[in-house]
Enzyme design. Sequence first.
Site, PDB file in Angstrom:
ATOM      1  N   ASP A   1     -15.195  41.992   2.817  1.00 28.33           N
ATOM      2  CA  ASP A   1     -15.513  42.782   4.021  1.00 28.33           C
ATOM      3  C   ASP A   1     -14.224  43.311   4.648  1.00 28.33           C
ATOM      4  OD1 ASP A   1     -18.243  42.262   3.801  1.00 28.33           O
ATOM      5  OD2 ASP A   1     -18.471  41.877   5.948  1.00 28.33           O
TER       6      ASP A   1
ATOM      7  N   LYS B   1      -7.096  27.915  -1.680  1.00 26.92           N
ATOM      8  CA  LYS B   1      -6.555  27.120  -0.572  1.00 26.92           C
ATOM      9  C   LYS B   1      -6.096  25.801  -1.198  1.00 26.92           C
ATOM     10  CE  LYS B   1      -5.832  26.424   3.857  1.00 26.92           C
ATOM     11  NZ  LYS B   1      -4.829  27.193   4.623  1.00 26.92           N
TER      12      LYS B   1
ATOM     13  N   ASP C   1      -5.488  32.320   3.620  1.00 32.97           N
ATOM     14  CA  ASP C   1      -5.100  32.771   4.966  1.00 32.97           C
ATOM     15  C   ASP C   1      -3.997  33.829   4.876  1.00 32.97           C
ATOM     16  OD1 ASP C   1      -3.494  30.734   3.979  1.00 32.97           O
ATOM     17  OD2 ASP C   1      -3.235  29.703   5.896  1.00 32.97           O
TER      18      ASP C   1
HETATM   19  C1  IPM Z   1     -22.621  39.887   0.667  1.00 28.05           C
HETATM   20  C2  IPM Z   1     -23.494  39.410   1.792  1.00 28.05           C
HETATM   21  C3  IPM Z   1     -24.330  38.229   1.300  1.00 28.05           C
HETATM   22  C4  IPM Z   1     -23.363  37.129   0.906  1.00 28.05           C
HETATM   23  C5  IPM Z   1     -25.392  37.739   2.304  1.00 28.05           C
HETATM   24  C6  IPM Z   1     -26.336  38.841   2.701  1.00 28.05           C
HETATM   25  C7  IPM Z   1     -26.139  36.550   1.773  1.00 28.05           C
HETATM   26  O1  IPM Z   1     -22.733  39.086   2.901  1.00 28.05           O
HETATM   27  O2  IPM Z   1     -23.172  40.297  -0.382  1.00 28.05           O
HETATM   28  O3  IPM Z   1     -21.409  39.873   0.818  1.00 28.05           O
HETATM   29  O4  IPM Z   1     -22.933  36.343   1.754  1.00 28.05           O
HETATM   30  O5  IPM Z   1     -23.040  37.027  -0.283  1.00 28.05           O
HETATM   31 MG    MG Z   2     -20.666  39.566   2.684  1.00 33.12          MG
END
Ligand code: IPM
Ligand code: MG
Length: 380
Positions: A254, A194, A226
């Site tokens: 994710d 960013k 973004d």
């Molecule tokens: C990940 C998880 C962890 C992070 C959590 C559980 C602390 O979300 O491994 O991505 O934020 O790194």
């Molecule tokens: Mg995570």
Amino acid sequence: MSAMRMKILVLPGDGIGPEVAAQAVRVLRVIGRRFGHVIDCAEAPIGGAAIRLTGSPLPEGTKRLAQDADATLLGAVGCPEFDAYPPARRPERGLLELRSLMGVYANLRPVRAVPSLLNASPLKPDIVSGTDLIVVRELTAGLYYGKPHGIFGRGAETRAVDTMTYTRGEIERVARVAFDLALARRQHVTSVDKANVLENSQLWRHVVTEVAREYPAVTLTHLYVDNCAMQLIIRPTQFDVLLTENLFGDILSDEAAVLAGSIGMLPSASLGDVRPSGVRTGLYEPVHGSAPDIAGRNVANPLGAIGSVAAMFDFGFGLKDEAIAIEQAVEGVIARGIATADIAGDSRPATTTEVGDAVCAALEASHARVVDRPAARAVV
Ligand code: IPM
Ligand code: MG
């Protein structure tokens, strides 16, 4: 290639962690037998399970075992029971401390669209088809670890502080992991920051650009975070290696994970430096969390945890044949439609153990073929 003796620490953790870790350990044992490795497994508590036992999310005993092990396999951490606890005493803190203690600064999260699972992706099959990327997330610095942090003052003046800091060295070492990976892939690194707002990102971009000069064969592209979040769902096939800092990497990985159909599928490897023994320090865990809503029901997808065993052989021990054997067994099982509810579509979902059974059986069945291969002859 020769047979190895390996000390593996297993940290089942919370929620579905113990269920998926159990299947990963079964696969580990089959691989040990098949390739002639002597595998010593120890188990220790982490996260909420450890808080219940000892009051700490990362007990001293677990720390000692992790420092002594050649590789550590983790299930998941986190449980709602501790939601009201302050960050310093929550299950997640055990994982953050462990990453820092082990010095695993580069978190690798590969995302590949599996043809037979294209329909499980929330994106249209023609957008997701052909996706093959790996997120390289910086894991032991940035906002997660910067000081000061805390909640200070009172009343309307109460102030929460988190600090984002990066040193040149912290950026350089993770950037090298990304460029080295790109050399063995499609020679393209996209660095995400960013830099239009953050000083941290200014330094990040500057240092990554410098490191890129050591890798003339690799193309470097910079992208704002973004825009990257948007590009991932518009055209995920444009990415090869996606390099980014800790918090951005948490979020983007994710998002990238669902492209493959289910977050339950995805393995990860958190890597540190190579030790004198030649083994790379590593913590291996599925990308998914502890999923307390489905814990204890034998329905969780164990493939992220099983894939993490493959990542351990590949990145930690440099044993590619073992990793490939696991990946092929997993692909075969998916192709035969043996799948947990998250990816089963309209067919009858398999249980966690049934998927584990099928992967182990596929590994055993391919034994006969492997002993004929010259590379494997030395170890069987
Ligand atoms: C990940 C998880 C962890 C992070 C959590 C559980 C602390 O979300 O491994 O991505 O934020 O790194
Ligand atoms: Mg995570």
